[in-house]
Design a protein around this motif. Sequence first.
Motif, PDB file in Angstrom:
ATOM      1  N   THR A 104       0.832  -1.206   0.000  1.00 15.49           N
ATOM      2  CA  THR A 104       0.000   0.000   0.000  1.00 15.49           C
ATOM      3  C   THR A 104       0.863   1.250   0.000  1.00 15.49           C
ATOM      4  O   THR A 104       0.613   2.200  -0.749  1.00 15.49           O
ATOM      5  CB  THR A 104      -0.933   0.006   1.225  1.00 15.49           C
ATOM      6  N   PHE A 105       1.911   1.265   0.817  1.00 10.33           N
ATOM      7  CA  PHE A 105       2.791   2.428   0.878  1.00 10.33           C
ATOM      8  C   PHE A 105       3.533   2.634  -0.443  1.00 10.33           C
ATOM      9  O   PHE A 105       3.724   3.769  -0.901  1.00 10.33           O
ATOM     10  CB  PHE A 105       3.789   2.284   2.027  1.00 10.33           C
ATOM     11  N   ILE A 106       3.969   1.536  -1.053  1.00  3.47           N
ATOM     12  CA  ILE A 106       4.665   1.629  -2.337  1.00  3.47           C
ATOM     13  C   ILE A 106       3.727   2.186  -3.400  1.00  3.47           C
ATOM     14  O   ILE A 106       4.089   3.095  -4.162  1.00  3.47           O
ATOM     15  CB  ILE A 106       5.215   0.251  -2.749  1.00  3.47           C
ATOM     16  N   ALA A 107       2.512   1.651  -3.450  1.00  3.00           N
ATOM     17  CA  ALA A 107       1.535   2.120  -4.438  1.00  3.00           C
ATOM     18  C   ALA A 107       1.147   3.566  -4.186  1.00  3.00           C
ATOM     19  O   ALA A 107       0.983   4.356  -5.125  1.00  3.00           O
ATOM     20  CB  ALA A 107       0.297   1.227  -4.405  1.00  3.00           C
ATOM     21  N   ARG A 108       1.016   3.928  -2.925  1.00  6.21           N
ATOM     22  CA  ARG A 108       0.693   5.321  -2.588  1.00  6.21           C
ATOM     23  C   ARG A 108       1.800   6.262  -3.071  1.00  6.21           C
ATOM     24  O   ARG A 108       1.523   7.305  -3.664  1.00  6.21           O
ATOM     25  CB  ARG A 108       0.509   5.435  -1.063  1.00  6.21           C
ATOM     26  N   ARG A 109       3.033   5.895  -2.864  1.00  5.87           N
ATOM     27  CA  ARG A 109       4.139   6.743  -3.294  1.00  5.87           C
ATOM     28  C   ARG A 109       4.146   6.922  -4.807  1.00  5.87           C
ATOM     29  O   ARG A 109       4.453   7.991  -5.326  1.00  5.87           O
ATOM     30  CB  ARG A 109       5.452   6.131  -2.830  1.00  5.87           C
ATOM     31  N   ARG A 110       3.769   5.879  -5.525  1.00  6.65           N
ATOM     32  CA  ARG A 110       3.823   5.926  -6.987  1.00  6.65           C
ATOM     33  C   ARG A 110       2.502   6.375  -7.619  1.00  6.65           C
ATOM     34  O   ARG A 110       2.367   6.387  -8.843  1.00  6.65           O
ATOM     35  CB  ARG A 110       4.223   4.554  -7.519  1.00  6.65           C
ATOM     36  N   GLY A 111       1.534   6.716  -6.771  1.00  6.25           N
ATOM     37  CA  GLY A 111       0.256   7.166  -7.294  1.00  6.25           C
ATOM     38  C   GLY A 111      -0.517   6.070  -8.000  1.00  6.25           C
ATOM     39  O   GLY A 111      -1.332   6.342  -8.890  1.00  6.25           O
ATOM     40  N   ASP A 112      -0.292   4.825  -7.588  1.00  4.00           N
ATOM     41  CA  ASP A 112      -0.877   3.665  -8.266  1.00  4.00           C
ATOM     42  C   ASP A 112      -2.114   3.181  -7.515  1.00  4.00           C
ATOM     43  O   ASP A 112      -2.072   2.193  -6.775  1.00  4.00           O
ATOM     44  CB  ASP A 112       0.175   2.556  -8.365  1.00  4.00           C
ATOM     45  N   ALA A 113      -3.219   3.888  -7.707  1.00  5.88           N
ATOM     46  CA  ALA A 113      -4.455   3.510  -7.017  1.00  5.88           C
ATOM     47  C   ALA A 113      -4.958   2.147  -7.473  1.00  5.88           C
ATOM     48  O   ALA A 113      -5.565   1.406  -6.686  1.00  5.88           O
ATOM     49  CB  ALA A 113      -5.527   4.572  -7.260  1.00  5.88           C
TER      50      ALA A 113
END
Length: 487
Positions: free
Chosen positions: A188-197
């Motif tokens: 979740t944190f990785i996706a949040r950083r990359r804007g990958d909803a």
Amino acid sequence: MDNSGLVSSHEFALVQASVNALIDSGLSGRPVAHASDVDVVLAALGKDKSNWSAAQRAGYSAAATRSLLYAGHALQAVEAVDEGRQFLREAAEEADPQHLAKCLSLLGETCLLTGRARDCAEFARVALDDLVRAPDPAVQFRVQGLLAASLAVNGEFDESERMCEQAQAGVPEPGGAALPWSLLLARTFIARRRGDAQSIRAMLGGSYAPSRVTLMQDGTRAIARGWLAFMSGDQHGAIAEMQIFVRGVLAQRFPPLFIAHALALEAMAFVELGQPGDAMRALIGRPTLPDHTVCFDLVRASIHIQQGQPRLALRVTERCLRCGPKHSLRTLPSVHLRRAVAMEMIGLRGAADQEFSQACHLSAGLGGLSSALGVLREPLDSLLDRLLVNEPDFGRLVIERIAPIRGIPEPRPLAFRPVELTDRERGLAGWLGTELTLPQIAEKQFVSINTVKTHLRNLYKKLGVTSREDAVTHLMGLGLLDDPRDD
């Protein structure tokens, strides 16, 4: 169970059974611990265990940290970690490496869930070394998940992603099993950083066995739902998700890391909606976690910038600078960015350029600049224009490879004009929200009671109120009620 003296042979058998259940709980193919196991371990806290072996004391300490944390006693759990660390050192020569690795993983879990991501990573790495000597795929999966989560919480996203891939490559139960909470948190944190909803949506929509969803997994999924709503532009949905989480009947059972993330996300959603008063209210009386793994000072700085109070933004982020190298890398670029914006608003262009350059270089090293939430675009545009002049090659890299700053939507404008308070009035305003009397406030501010009364009259006039209670309510609504005890 008697709370004094040595543990009897009968008590010893009960305690050891519960210790083993708690140490193994969550591992693939192992029984799940029950609330009664927590009760048994906690009941033995005051017992004399001097006749136990070092390995037995180490196992008990590890189980006690988990029990204390899950029972809502986070501070005591952290204290128990230090004791457990010492027992593990004593047991290093005699204990089975698998047993040591399991104990280390529980100590690491407690550290992570109380905001000490670096300590968790340290325990996890030592545990992985022990597992080289005595492999156990289930324990390794747990430890790798904790290491991945601690790396992500600290902002080391590339390393975290590699650890996630290693863990899932050797997953004991491929297929439809749910991701453990640690890997879900890391992803979740990785996706949040990359804007990958989309990745968060896929994780939340994936198949899982509801009967096996733990409290930690449930909490992580709630945080992921909040971020998904936030990233999708549904700020009201994010606020609702987090308020349900923080104020629900199980809220007291969730560890500090989850509660802090929920509060910070709720506050940032209010900032995006142009409601700084509600944002500040969500954080009143809430201390920043150790190592600033969740940095409330960062959120408060965003509030002050939105209100046109850059000097206050600089003041609250001074605490972040004092944290030094222990400050979480995940939130540190955002701190420097807000300091850059605040300095730009004041007119300190040289200092602003230095802070902005530092924010961008840190973010580039961590995999992307996604630090502009709640910040007006105009000062960011000016900072980026000068970065292109001062560091042309890097400035172009920022535009090409880092999240497009100019594409970030503006937070909504305030529905009111912030009240202009003097430094003295602002200092007084913070104390009005406490239980202190005016003479006590005067003592705290090192001024006379008459001086306090003069500032109070001026403050009431600016707010259009006639009582302390109304002043507090009004200040909270404006986001101007900083608790001075947070400094």
